[in-house]
Every structure is written in structure tokens, then in C-alpha cells.
Design a protein around this motif. Structure first.
Motif, PDB file in Angstrom:
ATOM      1  N   ASP A 554       0.894  -1.251   0.001  1.00  0.00           N
ATOM      2  CA  ASP A 554      -0.060   0.115  -0.021  1.00  0.00           C
ATOM      3  C   ASP A 554       0.932   1.441  -0.038  1.00  0.00           C
ATOM      4  O   ASP A 554       0.454   2.280  -0.580  1.00  0.00           O
ATOM      5  N   ILE A 555       2.070   1.215   0.562  1.00  0.00           N
ATOM      6  CA  ILE A 555       3.045   2.335   0.606  1.00  0.00           C
ATOM      7  C   ILE A 555       3.436   2.407  -0.885  1.00  0.00           C
ATOM      8  O   ILE A 555       3.701   3.574  -1.523  1.00  0.00           O
ATOM      9  N   PHE A 556       3.476   1.494  -1.608  1.00  0.00           N
ATOM     10  CA  PHE A 556       4.044   1.333  -2.884  1.00  0.00           C
ATOM     11  C   PHE A 556       2.856   1.655  -4.131  1.00  0.00           C
ATOM     12  O   PHE A 556       3.418   2.381  -4.912  1.00  0.00           O
ATOM     13  N   ASP A 557       1.816   1.220  -4.027  1.00  0.00           N
ATOM     14  CA  ASP A 557       1.063   1.135  -5.297  1.00  0.00           C
ATOM     15  C   ASP A 557       0.447   2.647  -5.370  1.00  0.00           C
ATOM     16  O   ASP A 557       0.417   3.460  -4.583  1.00  0.00           O
ATOM     17  N   LEU A 558      -0.295   2.720  -6.485  1.00  0.00           N
ATOM     18  CA  LEU A 558      -0.746   3.699  -6.992  1.00  0.00           C
ATOM     19  C   LEU A 558      -2.427   3.972  -6.660  1.00  0.00           C
ATOM     20  O   LEU A 558      -2.920   5.103  -6.467  1.00  0.00           O
ATOM     21  N   SER A 559      -2.850   3.143  -6.028  1.00  0.00           N
ATOM     22  CA  SER A 559      -4.358   2.725  -5.773  1.00  0.00           C
ATOM     23  C   SER A 559      -4.938   3.533  -4.571  1.00  0.00           C
ATOM     24  O   SER A 559      -4.024   3.170  -3.512  1.00  0.00           O
ATOM     25  N   ASN A 560      -5.735   4.279  -4.334  1.00  0.00           N
ATOM     26  CA  ASN A 560      -6.352   4.503  -2.955  1.00  0.00           C
ATOM     27  C   ASN A 560      -7.440   3.609  -2.579  1.00  0.00           C
ATOM     28  O   ASN A 560      -8.431   3.270  -3.581  1.00  0.00           O
ATOM     29  N   ASP A 561      -7.318   2.977  -1.450  1.00  0.00           N
ATOM     30  CA  ASP A 561      -8.336   1.947  -1.253  1.00  0.00           C
ATOM     31  C   ASP A 561      -8.907   2.272   0.215  1.00  0.00           C
ATOM     32  O   ASP A 561      -8.142   2.600   1.198  1.00  0.00           O
ATOM     33  N   ASP A 562     -10.177   1.962   0.387  1.00  0.00           N
ATOM     34  CA  ASP A 562     -10.724   1.808   1.721  1.00  0.00           C
ATOM     35  C   ASP A 562     -11.183   0.500   2.023  1.00  0.00           C
ATOM     36  O   ASP A 562     -11.089  -0.398   1.279  1.00  0.00           O
ATOM     37  N   ASN A 563     -11.941   0.313   3.223  1.00  0.00           N
ATOM     38  CA  ASN A 563     -12.141  -1.087   3.707  1.00  0.00           C
ATOM     39  C   ASN A 563     -12.942  -1.706   2.463  1.00  0.00           C
ATOM     40  O   ASN A 563     -13.834  -1.301   2.025  1.00  0.00           O
ATOM     41  N   TYR A 564     -12.857  -3.047   2.446  1.00  0.00           N
ATOM     42  CA  TYR A 564     -13.514  -3.682   1.545  1.00  0.00           C
ATOM     43  C   TYR A 564     -14.697  -4.712   2.141  1.00  0.00           C
ATOM     44  O   TYR A 564     -14.475  -5.257   3.278  1.00  0.00           O
ATOM     45  N   ASN A 575      -6.826   1.701   4.561  1.00  0.00           N
ATOM     46  CA  ASN A 575      -6.837   3.102   4.814  1.00  0.00           C
ATOM     47  C   ASN A 575      -5.788   3.609   3.963  1.00  0.00           C
ATOM     48  O   ASN A 575      -4.822   4.136   4.591  1.00  0.00           O
ATOM     49  N   ASP A 576      -5.682   3.480   2.615  1.00  0.00           N
ATOM     50  CA  ASP A 576      -4.532   3.786   1.828  1.00  0.00           C
ATOM     51  C   ASP A 576      -4.863   4.942   0.847  1.00  0.00           C
ATOM     52  O   ASP A 576      -5.860   4.855   0.009  1.00  0.00           O
ATOM     53  N   HIS A 577      -4.581   6.189   1.124  1.00  0.00           N
ATOM     54  CA  HIS A 577      -4.694   7.498   0.302  1.00  0.00           C
ATOM     55  C   HIS A 577      -3.581   8.100   0.126  1.00  0.00           C
ATOM     56  O   HIS A 577      -3.589   9.450   0.139  1.00  0.00           O
ATOM     57  N   ASN A 578      -2.379   7.486  -0.473  1.00  0.00           N
ATOM     58  CA  ASN A 578      -1.278   7.883  -0.729  1.00  0.00           C
ATOM     59  C   ASN A 578      -0.760   8.429  -2.150  1.00  0.00           C
ATOM     60  O   ASN A 578       0.127   8.707  -2.353  1.00  0.00           O
ATOM     61  N   ILE A 626       3.348  10.401  10.536  1.00  0.00           N
ATOM     62  CA  ILE A 626       1.810  10.932  10.775  1.00  0.00           C
ATOM     63  C   ILE A 626       1.254  11.302   9.569  1.00  0.00           C
ATOM     64  O   ILE A 626       1.616  12.110   8.819  1.00  0.00           O
ATOM     65  N   GLY A 627       0.024  10.620   9.477  1.00  0.00           N
ATOM     66  CA  GLY A 627      -0.524  11.024   8.023  1.00  0.00           C
ATOM     67  C   GLY A 627      -0.956   9.621   7.310  1.00  0.00           C
ATOM     68  O   GLY A 627      -1.264   8.536   7.981  1.00  0.00           O
ATOM     69  N   HIS A 628      -0.980   9.723   5.996  1.00  0.00           N
ATOM     70  CA  HIS A 628      -1.122   8.648   5.135  1.00  0.00           C
ATOM     71  C   HIS A 628      -0.299   7.348   5.573  1.00  0.00           C
ATOM     72  O   HIS A 628      -0.799   6.275   5.494  1.00  0.00           O
ATOM     73  N   PHE A 629       1.122   7.607   5.754  1.00  0.00           N
ATOM     74  CA  PHE A 629       1.954   6.465   6.052  1.00  0.00           C
ATOM     75  C   PHE A 629       1.339   5.862   7.478  1.00  0.00           C
ATOM     76  O   PHE A 629       1.151   4.533   7.529  1.00  0.00           O
ATOM     77  N   ALA A 630       0.864   6.458   8.686  1.00  0.00           N
ATOM     78  CA  ALA A 630       0.317   5.772   9.926  1.00  0.00           C
ATOM     79  C   ALA A 630      -0.998   5.212   9.515  1.00  0.00           C
ATOM     80  O   ALA A 630      -1.138   4.192  10.063  1.00  0.00           O
ATOM     81  N   ASP A 631      -1.863   5.740   8.529  1.00  0.00           N
ATOM     82  CA  ASP A 631      -3.333   5.241   8.358  1.00  0.00           C
ATOM     83  C   ASP A 631      -2.863   3.920   7.853  1.00  0.00           C
ATOM     84  O   ASP A 631      -3.649   2.883   8.125  1.00  0.00           O
ATOM     85  N   ILE A 632      -1.929   3.744   6.749  1.00  0.00           N
ATOM     86  CA  ILE A 632      -1.602   2.476   6.063  1.00  0.00           C
ATOM     87  C   ILE A 632      -1.232   1.443   7.296  1.00  0.00           C
ATOM     88  O   ILE A 632      -1.659   0.102   7.169  1.00  0.00           O
ATOM     89  N   CYS A 633      -0.248   1.813   7.891  1.00  0.00           N
ATOM     90  CA  CYS A 633       0.194   0.772   8.991  1.00  0.00           C
ATOM     91  C   CYS A 633      -0.874   0.406  10.006  1.00  0.00           C
ATOM     92  O   CYS A 633      -1.060  -0.736  10.312  1.00  0.00           O
TER      93      CYS A 633
END
Length: 708
Positions: A554-564, A575-578, A626-633
Motif C-alpha cells: 500500500d505504500i508502493f502502489d498507486l491505488s487509493n483504497d478503503d475497507n472492503y 486506509n490507503d490514500h497516498n 503521521i498522516g497517510h503512512f500511519a493510516d496504512i500501518c
């Protein structure tokens, strides 16, 4: 009365691993003794009795009352004469079971005998469910040009089980061996010979100078079909030799052998010794153009040292496996015309390998070279060094792994040969994810550091459980390798296929499925998550390789994703919005992986060993936590918590001590302001210490919100 002498080859299903060996992800297995018992006197046309023995050493955990199943498997070339090759029933701890058959070899050579046990039914799919799964899989294949070109199609077994044990052994049948695909042929009036050539000792590849072409430039040239070709000789008798080098893959599809080193040799009419002219490289279509002024020539295609860049060392076998015998490189393909008289197009039939036991070596080389080019492009300042690969197409006794042997001080890769069991995971030379996973381990050894305790069996969706394994380190070690192979191809899947091209392991990093660490180990049958996800982690995420893998992806990829969700039920935490963050992609990940030193005072610890250190390194290398990185983790259970001053995911007395030392004694700062800001007022001061004291000792309110 004659006495039949039985040779019993017993491989106990309790493995002892060297601390140097890292294996590919395993299907879960039971604690079980397994053995193949066979006569030992194998000749063409003679009958042999084979028995598969298995004895569980533990009770079988069950969720249904469906019987367990077992089967004995025989290789092609061995004919079943009598006996029932399957068994069905309920396994009992300490009870021995036998399956016995009589087989007869129809021709000579090496053949595999195997047995497999499947226990604890996970699910029986309806025809409609299988159809929908296969349609869904086919839709994904349509989106991946390489897979679509290969003609891949979804195929799933009717039943899935939670546990699988298997065993195999190789028998050497004396008698006539079928002729290899090597023969003299008359084609358009020219006498040709093609086929595998063998060398009794490893070829001295160091004696060949690499091509003087910048690696990255060459990659771009090959992508645009502008591969460098030789000029026509000024000699009046100079002429071109052209052709395409290809192989038939395990699906029956013809694939080009890209970036393969092709050597042009010549000799005089009355000479017996071949003289090397020069090396060249096949292009993206497997095509080559060579120039010669000699009528007697030989073309040699090598499954190593591709593109003149030392990516792949020797893909080799030893007659005594890895512990004896002389290594011999047996994956060289030669083409020799009787005599050339002008420009010559080599017929495809002579440069298309149809024997899978030879073609597999070139498939291995292609995949590893792809990983090599990717790592070189990312690292920029230096290329990976040569890696050696052990692969014997009929040796299923070894486990696909990294680090089981060394050559010149460098650890190598072992690729398992064929298993005849339909549910076995042999023939790994055809599984690009598996090959590049092991190469990912090599890349870690090459550019970073492998920690102690990273060895032995492991599964994607739960912590390891073997003695002396260090869970967090193994999770990072394996999670990195999973991520590396996905990043190389840009495809968020991990797959392992059996000999019949049926998926036996299928993991989706994007959804994700399985949704680790939010499911119990028995709620994923290696292909499908069977129940909705829990709201809280079932396992400690920093010890689960799947959590590390999905976070890196999720840190690497281009897609933004919410819960499935499936209906109202949660099946995947995201919670991937980077997408628009400057650090998205491989560069920042590689920077931490390659350059962060978590323990400057310790000369034996110079790179990241677990994901705690990776997160620390992320901040230390200047990237925002803090921010999108922490959200992904946080979404994958790798929690960064408010009030967790010492960053161990627990809020206890040590956090109070840590924070007090920081505020009053100039101690080290918390990972982020959030980790020390228990009161959530944006600063770290005495009230935060008081808040933690009240929470830890007086049942006061927890830091809120709990996650950074």
C-alpha cells in the motif's frame, strides 16, 4: 523361496532446518510421519510394489465431519498395474495408514513417486461457486497482458483442506531412455543438429567479458525494440545468422527467451576445436542476429550470465544433490549446422525447446534477470552480484528456499523440481512469484542485511511457531520478499500452482485477502477467506508476514483504497490514500531498506531487522510518519499508538519512564509527537505523564484517539 529386499526411504514429516535456510510460504501441515516404501530394483517392464505410509502424531483439528483424504501419485512413464491409489477416512493420532499399488515402468529414466494427505475439510465448492471464482479470476487475467498472452485461465479444486502433507522420492529406472529432442535433421537442404549440451564441470563464465553496454540504457533499448546488433562484416564471405530462441512453457504456450546470452563459435573445416567469436544477447522476442565469415559455426544459448550482466550464475545440478558429486551446468542449448553457404535463418523448430526439463532453466533465468534489472534500476549505483540457482527438474526432495548452500561465500537459491502429487507445489521453476520471492531474499542479503532467527516453515497469515525463530524478524524477512516480487511485476498477487496448473495458494495484496491480522489461521483455506474479518487483530501484526507485505504494497502502489465489504460484512482492512504523496512508490521504501542503520553502535546490526525498525527508519530518513503512512500501518494492525512513548504497541510503566526521561532528563524523543502526546493537545509535557500514570495505575481514561 526368493527373498524380496525392500528399500525403505523414510522422510519424517518433522523438519529440522538450518538457520541459513529461508523457505517459501508453506501450506499448513500436520505433525506426521510419512514414508515411501518401494522395491528398489527398477527396470523397464518389471513390476514394482510401492507403499505410501503415513501416521499422524497429533489430533486433527476439525470444523466439519467430512473424511480426510490421501493418495499415492506416480509419474508419467510409470503404469498403474493394480491397487487403489487413494484412501478416505478419519485420521487418528498414532495410527499408521498404508496405500499400496503395483506399477510398471514403460521406459527408462528418473521418475518421481509421491504421496499426499489432505486433512480437515475447509470447504466443498458448488459448481456455481467454482464458475464464479474462475470467471472472477479470468477477468483479472484479462487485465494483465503477460498472463493473457500465456493463455492462463482460472482453475480451482472442488475441495479445499486446512492441512496438507506430502512426500516424494526419485527412482532411477534402468533401460532404454527416450531420445532427447536432439537430432540431425535435413531442413531446406541444410543438415542441422540442435539440443542440450553438457559440461562435466561448471563453465568458467568469468572468462567472458560482459558486453560494454550500460544496463539501464540497454533495458530501454530492448523495450523499444532497438537492441544493438552487429554490423555486416566487410569480408566478402561474411553473412548473417538470424533466428528466434524460445521455449514451450508449462501451459503449452511458446514464450521468448529474453536477454539470453548466445555465443557464436567457429572452427576450420579440418579443425576439431571450437573457437569463440563473440557473445551477443537475444532481444525481447528471443531474436538474434549474428555475423560470421566461417562455414563451420556453432550457436550456444546459455541459461545464465544473461545479457552479459552477471545476473544468474550457474543453474546447476549435482549427481549427489547439494552435498556431493560434481556440479555440472546442463542448461545450455546448442545449434550446429553442417555447413553454411550464405545468410541463414535458423529454423524455429531447432531453437524452440519443447522439453520442460530443459525449458525450465531458461524460464528461471528470465525471471531472475527481470528481478536483477529491477533491483539495478532502483539501486542505481551498483548492480546485484551473480546468484547461483540449484534446480534439478526431478529433484523434489529439496524445498524451494534461499540460503541452503553457498558458492564463493554467496548464498544461493534452491528451486524444487517436480512433484507428481496434484496438490503438491513442485515444478516451482514455472512459478514466477515463487522464484522472485527467493530472489528477493538474495537482494536483501546483497543490499541490506538478514537478521538471525529468520529461517524455517512459515505461513503468510499467522506468526511462525518454530523454536528459535524470531517472529518479528522473520515477518519482515518474508514480508520483504513477498513485496519485492509483487513490486517487480507491478501485480498485487502471490500465487503458487501445482503440476496441473491449479492454484494452491492465492493471495491478493490489494483487497487484501486474507485480511491479516484480523482473521484466525483456520479462516483462510490458502485461496479464500471463509468468514468476515474481526474488528481487532487476532495476532500481533508485527509478527505476521502478511501484515508487513500488505503495508509495503500500500505504500508502493498507486491505488487509493478503503475497507472492503461483502454486503454489510467487513472482509478487508484498508486506509490507503497516498496516491498523491511524493514518497509513494519504491524509492522511499528502498531508501529505508538500503540505508537506515538502526544501531550505529553495533557493527553487526546495520540495516532494518523488523518492521518496528522500518517505521523508525521511515522517520529517520525524512519521510512523514503521521498522516497517510500511519493510516496504512494502522489499517494492517501495525499500530502506531498515542501515548506509546517507547513504541512497542503497549502502554505501560516503561512508557511513563521513557516520557519522564525525555521531558526532564534530555532522554530520546518518542517516535512522533503523537506517541508522547497522551492528552492530544499537540505538545509533550508533564500533563502527558500524569495522563499515562492515571491510565496505567488508576484506571483513568485511555489516550484518545488511540491511534496516531
Amino acid at each position: 523361496m526368493s527373498v524380496r529386499i525392500f528399500i525403505e526411504a523414510v522422510i519424517i514429516g518433522i523438519f529440522c532446518f538450518s538457520s541459513a535456510i529461508a523457505t517459501k510460504p508453506q501450506k499448513r501441515s500436520l505433525n506426521m510421519e510419512t514414508a515411501i516404501v518401494q522395491d528398489g530394483n527398477w527396470e523397464v517392464g518389471k513390476e514394482n510394489t510401492v507403499t505410501f505410509k503415513f501416521k499422524p502424531l497429533q489430533d486433527v483439528p476439525r470444523k466439519t465431519k467430512h473424511p480426510d483424504e490421501a493418495q499415492i501419485y506416480i509419474d508419467s512413464g510409470l503404469v498403474l498395474v493394480s491397487g487403489l491409489p487413494s484412501w478416505s477416512g478419519f485420521l487418528e493420532k498414532g495410527k499408521e495408514y498404508n496405500i499400496t499399488v503395483v506399477v510398471r515402468p514403460s521406459y527408462g529414466g528418473k521418475f518421481v513417486l509421491g504421496g499426499g494427505v489432505d486433512a480437515s475439510l475447509a470447504k466443498i465448492y458448488t459448481d456455481e461457486e467454482l464458475r464464479k471464482m474462475e470467471e472472477e479470476y479470468d477477468k483479472k487475467i484479462e487485465q494483465i497482458p503477460e498472463f493473457k498472452k500465456m493463455g492462463m485461465r482460472g482453475k480451482f479444486p472442488k475441495k479445499t483442506f486446512f492441512y496438507h502433507n506430502d512426500i516424494s522420492t526419485v527412482v532411477d529406472v534402468r533401460g532404454e531412455i527416450p531420445a532427447p529432442d536432439t537430432a540431425w535433421q535435413i531442413i531446406d537442404g541444410v543438415k542441422w543438429r540442435s539440443g542440450p549440451s553438457y559440461s562435466p564441470v561448471p563453465v568458467d563464465i568469468d572468462g567472458l567479458a560482459p558486453l560494454k553496454v550500460d544496463t539501464l540504457k540497454k533495458i530501454e533499448q530492448e523495450k523499444s525494440k532497438e537492441t544493438i546488433k552487429p554490423e555486416r562484416s566487410e569480408r566478402s564471405d561474411g553473412f548473417f545468422i538470424t533466428g528466434r530462441f524460445r521455449y514451450v512453457n508449462n501451459l503449452g504456450i511458446i514464450e521468448p527467451v529474453k536477454n539470453c546470452q548466445v555465443l557464436l563459435y567457429h572452427r576450420g573445416i579440418f579443425d576439431t576445436t571450437w573457437v569463440l567469436d563473440y557473445p551477443d544477447v537475444t532481444d525481447d522476442t528471443g531474436g538474434f542476429i549474428l555475423i560470421t565469415g566461417f562455414p563451420k559455426v556453432k550457436l550456444e544459448f546459455r541459461s545464465f550470465n544473461g545479457a552479459g550482466i552477471k545476473a544468474v550464475g550457474l543453474i546447476f545440478k549435482t549427481d549427489g544433490h547439494l552435498d556431493g558429486g560434481d556440479p555440472r551446468n546442463f542448461h545450455v542449448w546448442t545449434v550446429t549446422p553442417d555447413s553454411l553457404t550464405g545468410d541463414t535463418q535458423v529454423p524455429d523448430v531447432l531453437t524452440t525447446i519443447t522439453n520442460p526439463d530443459i525449458a525450465g532453466a531458461f524460464r528461471l533465468a528470465n525471471n531472475i534477470l527481470t528481478g536483477y534489472n529491477y533491483a539495478y534500476a532502483v539501486n542505481v549505483d551498483s548492480a546485484p552480484s551473480l546468484v547461483h540457482v540449484y534446480w534439478d527438474p526431478v529433484d523434489a526432495s529439496v524445498i524451494t528456499s534461499y540460503g541452503g548452500f553457498t558458492i564463493g561465500g554467496k548464498a544461493g537459491i534452491i528451486i524444487q523440481g517436480r512433484l507428481v502429487a496434484p496438490l503438491g507445489s513442485g515444478r516451482d521453476e514455472w512459478d514466477r512469484e515463487v522464484v522472485l520471492h527467493e530472489y528477493g531474499h538474495f537482494i536483501m542479503d546483497e543490499f541490506a542485511e538478514r537478521a538471525d532467527g529468520t529461517f524455517g516453515p512459515h505461513v503468510y497469515h499467522a506468526p511462525p511457531s518454530q523454536p528459535n525463530q524470531i517472529d518479528g524478524r522473520l515477518a519482515y524477512f518474508e514480508g520483504w520478499a513477498h513485496f519485492f516480487q509483487a513490486a517487480v511485476w507491478g501485480v498485487p498477487t502471490l500465487e503458487d500452482r501445482n503440476n496441473n496448473n491449479v492454484l494452491i495458494i492465492k493471495i491478493d495484496l490489494e483487497r487484501p485477502e486474507p485480511d491479516v491480522p484480523y482473521i484466525d489461521s483456520l479462516d483462510f483455506d490458502d485461496k479464500e477467506q471463509l468468514v468476515p474479518s474481526e474488528t481487532q487483530p487476532v495476532y500481533f501484526a508485527y509478527d505476521v508476514e502478511g501484515s508487513v507485505t500488505e503495508t509495503l504494497w500500500d505504500i508502493f502502489d498507486l491505488s487509493n483504497d478503503d475497507n472492503y465489504f461483502i454486503g454489510p460484512n467487513l472482509y478487508g482492512h484498508n486506509n490507503d490514500h497516498n496516491q498523491n504523496d511524493s514518497w509513494r512508490g519504491i524509492t522511499a521504501i528502498w531508501n529505508v531498506f538500503r540505508n537506515y542503520d538502526p544501531a550505529p553502535a553495533d557493527p553487526g546490526h546495520n540495516n532494518v531487522w523488523d518492521f518496528f525498525e522500518f517505521i523508525r527508519g521511515w522517520g529517520a530518513r525524512g519521510y512523514p510518519i503521521i498522516g497517510h503512512f500511519a493510516d496504512i500501518c494502522n489499517s494492517h494492525g501495525l499500530y502506531i499508538k498515542r501515548g506509546d512513548a517507547n513504541f512497542d504497541t503497549k502502554i505501560l510503566l516503561p512508557d511513563i519512564v521513557y516520557l519522564t526521561a525525555y521531558i526532564f532528563n534530555n532522554g530520546p524523543a518518542p517516535l512522533t509527537v503523537c506517541n508522547g502526546d497522551a492528552t492530544n493537545d499537540g505538545i509533550i509535557n508533564l500533563p502527558d505523564v500524569i495522563h499515562l500514570v492515571n491510565y496505567v495505575f488508576k484506571a483513568g481514561p485511555a489516550p484518545n484517539p488511540p491511534l496516531c
